[in-house]
Every structure is written in structure tokens, then in C-alpha cells.
Scaffold this motif. Structure first.
Motif, PDB file in Angstrom:
ATOM      1  N   ASP A 135      -9.036   1.015  -2.122  1.00 17.41           N
ATOM      2  CA  ASP A 135      -7.937   0.257  -1.526  1.00 17.41           C
ATOM      3  C   ASP A 135      -6.799   1.224  -1.237  1.00 17.41           C
ATOM      4  OD1 ASP A 135      -8.563  -2.876  -2.132  1.00 17.41           O
ATOM      5  OD2 ASP A 135      -9.203  -1.643  -3.825  1.00 17.41           O
ATOM      6  N   TYR A 136      -5.953   0.869  -0.299  1.00 18.07           N
ATOM      7  CA  TYR A 136      -4.732   1.654  -0.095  1.00 18.07           C
ATOM      8  C   TYR A 136      -3.517   0.757  -0.322  1.00 18.07           C
ATOM      9  CZ  TYR A 136      -4.423  -0.345   4.665  1.00 18.07           C
ATOM     10  OH  TYR A 136      -4.339  -1.198   5.738  1.00 18.07           O
ATOM     11  N   LEU A 137      -2.437   1.369  -0.764  1.00 16.59           N
ATOM     12  CA  LEU A 137      -1.202   0.639  -1.015  1.00 16.59           C
ATOM     13  C   LEU A 137      -0.273   0.743   0.182  1.00 16.59           C
ATOM     14  CD1 LEU A 137      -0.359   1.707  -4.716  1.00 16.59           C
ATOM     15  CD2 LEU A 137      -1.751  -0.220  -3.899  1.00 16.59           C
ATOM     16  N   SER A 138       0.382  -0.358   0.495  1.00 19.14           N
ATOM     17  CA  SER A 138       1.373  -0.364   1.570  1.00 19.14           C
ATOM     18  C   SER A 138       2.367  -1.489   1.319  1.00 19.14           C
ATOM     19  CB  SER A 138       0.705  -0.545   2.941  1.00 19.14           C
ATOM     20  OG  SER A 138       0.043  -1.793   3.003  1.00 19.14           O
ATOM     21  N   ARG A 139       3.481  -1.394   1.975  1.00 18.42           N
ATOM     22  CA  ARG A 139       4.500  -2.444   1.846  1.00 18.42           C
ATOM     23  C   ARG A 139       4.470  -3.318   3.087  1.00 18.42           C
ATOM     24  NH1 ARG A 139       7.666  -2.211  -2.495  1.00 18.42           N
ATOM     25  NH2 ARG A 139       7.618  -0.288  -3.731  1.00 18.42           N
ATOM     26  N   GLN A 140       4.289  -4.622   2.869  1.00 21.69           N
ATOM     27  CA  GLN A 140       4.210  -5.581   3.958  1.00 21.69           C
ATOM     28  C   GLN A 140       5.411  -6.527   3.894  1.00 21.69           C
ATOM     29  OE1 GLN A 140       1.735  -5.278   6.122  1.00 21.69           O
ATOM     30  NE2 GLN A 140       0.572  -3.770   4.948  1.00 21.69           N
ATOM     31  N   LYS A 141       5.958  -6.830   5.059  1.00 24.92           N
ATOM     32  CA  LYS A 141       7.103  -7.744   5.109  1.00 24.92           C
ATOM     33  C   LYS A 141       6.632  -9.101   5.614  1.00 24.92           C
ATOM     34  CE  LYS A 141      11.163  -6.208   6.030  1.00 24.92           C
ATOM     35  NZ  LYS A 141      12.399  -5.660   6.677  1.00 24.92           N
ATOM     36  N   VAL A 142       6.781 -10.117   4.790  1.00 23.81           N
ATOM     37  CA  VAL A 142       6.414 -11.488   5.138  1.00 23.81           C
ATOM     38  C   VAL A 142       7.630 -12.372   4.891  1.00 23.81           C
ATOM     39  CG1 VAL A 142       4.880 -13.420   4.663  1.00 23.81           C
ATOM     40  CG2 VAL A 142       4.015 -11.076   4.481  1.00 23.81           C
ATOM     41  N   GLU A 144      10.604 -11.987   5.863  1.00 21.38           N
ATOM     42  CA  GLU A 144      11.733 -11.124   5.514  1.00 21.38           C
ATOM     43  C   GLU A 144      11.693 -10.618   4.073  1.00 21.38           C
ATOM     44  OE1 GLU A 144      13.747 -10.038   7.901  1.00 21.38           O
ATOM     45  OE2 GLU A 144      12.463 -11.254   9.204  1.00 21.38           O
ATOM     46  N   VAL A 145      10.575 -10.843   3.396  1.00 16.60           N
ATOM     47  CA  VAL A 145      10.432 -10.348   2.026  1.00 16.60           C
ATOM     48  C   VAL A 145       9.376  -9.242   2.012  1.00 16.60           C
ATOM     49  CG1 VAL A 145       9.813 -10.910  -0.349  1.00 16.60           C
ATOM     50  CG2 VAL A 145      11.069 -12.568   1.036  1.00 16.60           C
TER      51      VAL A 145
END
Length: 331
Positions: A135-142, A144-145
């Protein structure tokens, strides 16, 4: 009429060439990010993941799903122990880390040991038979969070070939090379249906900063600068003799730490006997006397002397800490 046709063709050709030159203009290349800056971001993401997720493990000896691990985000108010709570645990599972010096910085490479294994450990230059899930880690915005998420990219449940941790022609990511020696292989048996059952193998999870992964290039569906999470099972290892001198790499690991590398010029290498900048596992003349190691350990009948029988400087071949003449000159 012929002159008109000539100028018309010339005009069309010029326009076409101009259009092609615009279309074929090289894309602007963005320089890679600074390693230290990117590592700070990666470490923040990895440690947040370790502190906000918990795991469950399948114990199913002899079956393919044995030591399968699942990670789940701890809900608000949840009481499950985080991955990070296992840091330096006295029993397994335990979360450990080791420093890896690369790119003029020192990375902290976290790895979760679910089971150490009962066999032998590879060095970082050996072959490994392993199953894995990545798996890879990433930051997702849903809405506005922004949240940290793990995205699956690849899985190999039934390995068919060995990976070689040191392979200049097809190198694996540094994070694998710098963590597999912390695990041991297990045992296996053949089944009547032609399948193989593995038991007691080492199993764990590697949390790899992008600088020890694919960094700015990414790979397939893995984006650039993505930290990686690999769940691994180490089934079997294959010893390698990289320089073909008749001595396996693991036998040329002088300090016995399981790790051998080519160091920068001027940096002392504990696995380099003659201090010529070439570690013994790549050096065909380990002691630098002008005679190849292979020649030195070949007897009068042209047969290689077994490693265990190579004379020590003091002549005591039973000494486990013996210093063999092909490794260190005996004065």
C-alpha cells in the motif's frame, strides 16, 4: 502552374515542420525535492499512520492466510491499541526501527515484526522468496477535510521466483534491502496436489519513507514521493556469491550485522579487509596481495577448500571468530 504547386508544397511542409517542433518540445522537468525536506514529511505521515491505525493478524499455521495482517483506522473514542503502542515490545508482535544512512541524512526505518521466523536470516545481498502486499500512504481531501489514507497497489500471495536484494541490473527498493535481514525464513513441505505449505516463517510489515522507495519517479500506480507499507512473509532464502570468489556473501560479512554496502570514498567500511573501497563480497582479492581469493582457497587438486576448513591466522579452524587468510593478512 508547376511553380504554384512548388510554392504550395513548400508552404505546407514548413507549417508542418513548425507544428511538429512545437508538439515535440521537451516538457519542463521539475527538479527532485530536497531529500531532507521530503523525509520530514514522510516521517510525519508514517508516524501518524502508526499512531492512528490498529492491526489484526490471522494465525492459521500451514495455510496461505497464516500471518495475513489487516490495518484499520481507530475510530474516534476507539480503544484498540495502535501499531505504535507495540514499539519495542518485549514480546511479539513488536514495532522496531533501524537507522539507514542515505542521501546525506539518516532515515528511521520502522518495521513491525509479527513473527521472527525459525530459520536463518538473509543478508542484504541474498535472494529471498517472499509473498507481499503493498500500500502507499497519501493525504486525501474529502469535504474539505484532509485525511491520511493507505491505498492498495499490489499483492503477490504465491511467490514463484526469488528476489535478489542486491542486484545492480534490477535493483529492489532500498527499504527492502535494509529490512529483510531482520527476519528469518521458516520451513515448508510439498502437498499431494503440487502446492507447498509454509510454516514458522518470518512475517511483518515495513514502513518505508519515499527516499528508500521510489521517491520522485513513482512506479505504476504509486505516485511520486509516496511512503510505502509492505506486509511481507519470508519463506526461504538463497545465498549468493556476488564476486564469484568461492565464498558466499554472508561469509564475507565481517562484522556479522547482515548488512554490506559500498561506502563513499574515505568512509571506513567494516566489511572491507584491504581498505581499497571495495567490500569483500564484491572484491575478488580481499586481502589486496595480488592473488585472487579463489586461487588462495583452491587446493593442489584444483578443488575449492570449504569455508569452514580455510585456515585461520592462528591455525585454529574451530575458532568461530577465526580470521581467515583470504580476509585478513596474517603477519
Amino acid at each position: 502552374m508547376n511553380k504554384f504547386k512548388y510554392y504550395f508544397i513548400l508552404l505546407i511542409t514548413t507549417v508542418s515542420l513548425f507544428s511538429c517542433s512545437k508538439d515535440d518540445a521537451p516538457a519542463e522537468i521539475t527538479p527532485p525535492r530536497d531529500y531532507a525536506v521530503q523525509y520530514a514529511t514522510d516521517l510525519t505521515d508514517i508516524e501518524e499512520y502508526l499512531k492512528t491505525y490498529y492491526f489484526t493478524v490471522v494465525n492459521h499455521a500451514g495455510f496461505q492466510d497464516d500471518q495475513d495482517v489487516t490495518f484499520t483506522k481507530i475510530a474516534t473514542g476507539g480503544t484498540q491499541p495502535s501499531i505504535y503502542s507495540y514499539l519495542k515490545s518485549p514480546t511479539y508482535p513488536k514495532l522496531l526501527s533501524r537507522p539507514v544512512k542515505l542521501h546525506d541524512i539518516t532515515y528511521t526505518l520502522y518495521y513491525l515484526v509479527l513473527r521472527e521466523g525459525t530459520g536463518i536470516s538473509p543478508t542484504n545481498t541474498d535472494g529471498i522468496l517472499t509473498s507481499y502486499k503493498g500500500d502507499y500512504l497519501s493525504r486525501q481531501k474529502v469535504a474539505e477535510v484532509e485525511t491520511l489514507t493507505a491505498t492498495f497497489f499490489e499483492e503477490a500471495k504465491s511467490p514463484q521466483q526469488f528476489f535478489y536484494l542486491y542486484n545492480p541490473n534490477d535493483p529492489l527498493i532500498k527499504g527492502w534491502e535494509q529490512s529483510f535481514p531482520e527476519f528469518k525464513s521458516g520451513t515448508y513441505s510439498s502437498n499431494t496436489d503440487g502446492t507447498i505449505s509454509y510454516k514458522d516463517f518470518g512475517a511483518g510489515v515495513l514502513f518505508i519513507p519515499s527516499g528508500l522507495g521510489y521517491y520522485n519517479t513513482g512506479n505504476g500506480s504509486i505516485p511520486a514521493y509516496a511512503p510505502l507499507v509492505f506486509s511481507i512473509k519470508l519463506y526461504e532464502i538463497r545465498r549468493v556469491d556476488s564476486d564469484g570468489d568461492g565464498i558466499k556473501n554472508f561469509q564475507e560479512d565481517l562484522d556479522g550485522d547482515g548488512y554490506m554496502s559500498v561506502f563513499a570514498t574515505g568512509v571506513a567500511n567494516p566489511d572491507d579487509t584491504d581498505k581499497d573501497g571495495i567490500p569483500n563480497f564484491l572484491d575478488t582479492d580481499d586481502d589486496g596481495d595480488g592473488v585472487s581469493t579463489k586461487t588462495e582457497i583452491t587446493n593442489a587438486n584444483g578443488v575449492l577448500i570449504p569455508f569452514e576448513a580455510i585456515p585461520a591466522c592462528n591455525g585454529n579452524t574451530t575458532d568461530p571468530a577465526r580470521i581467515k587468510r583470504h580476509l585478513v593478512k596474517c603477519n
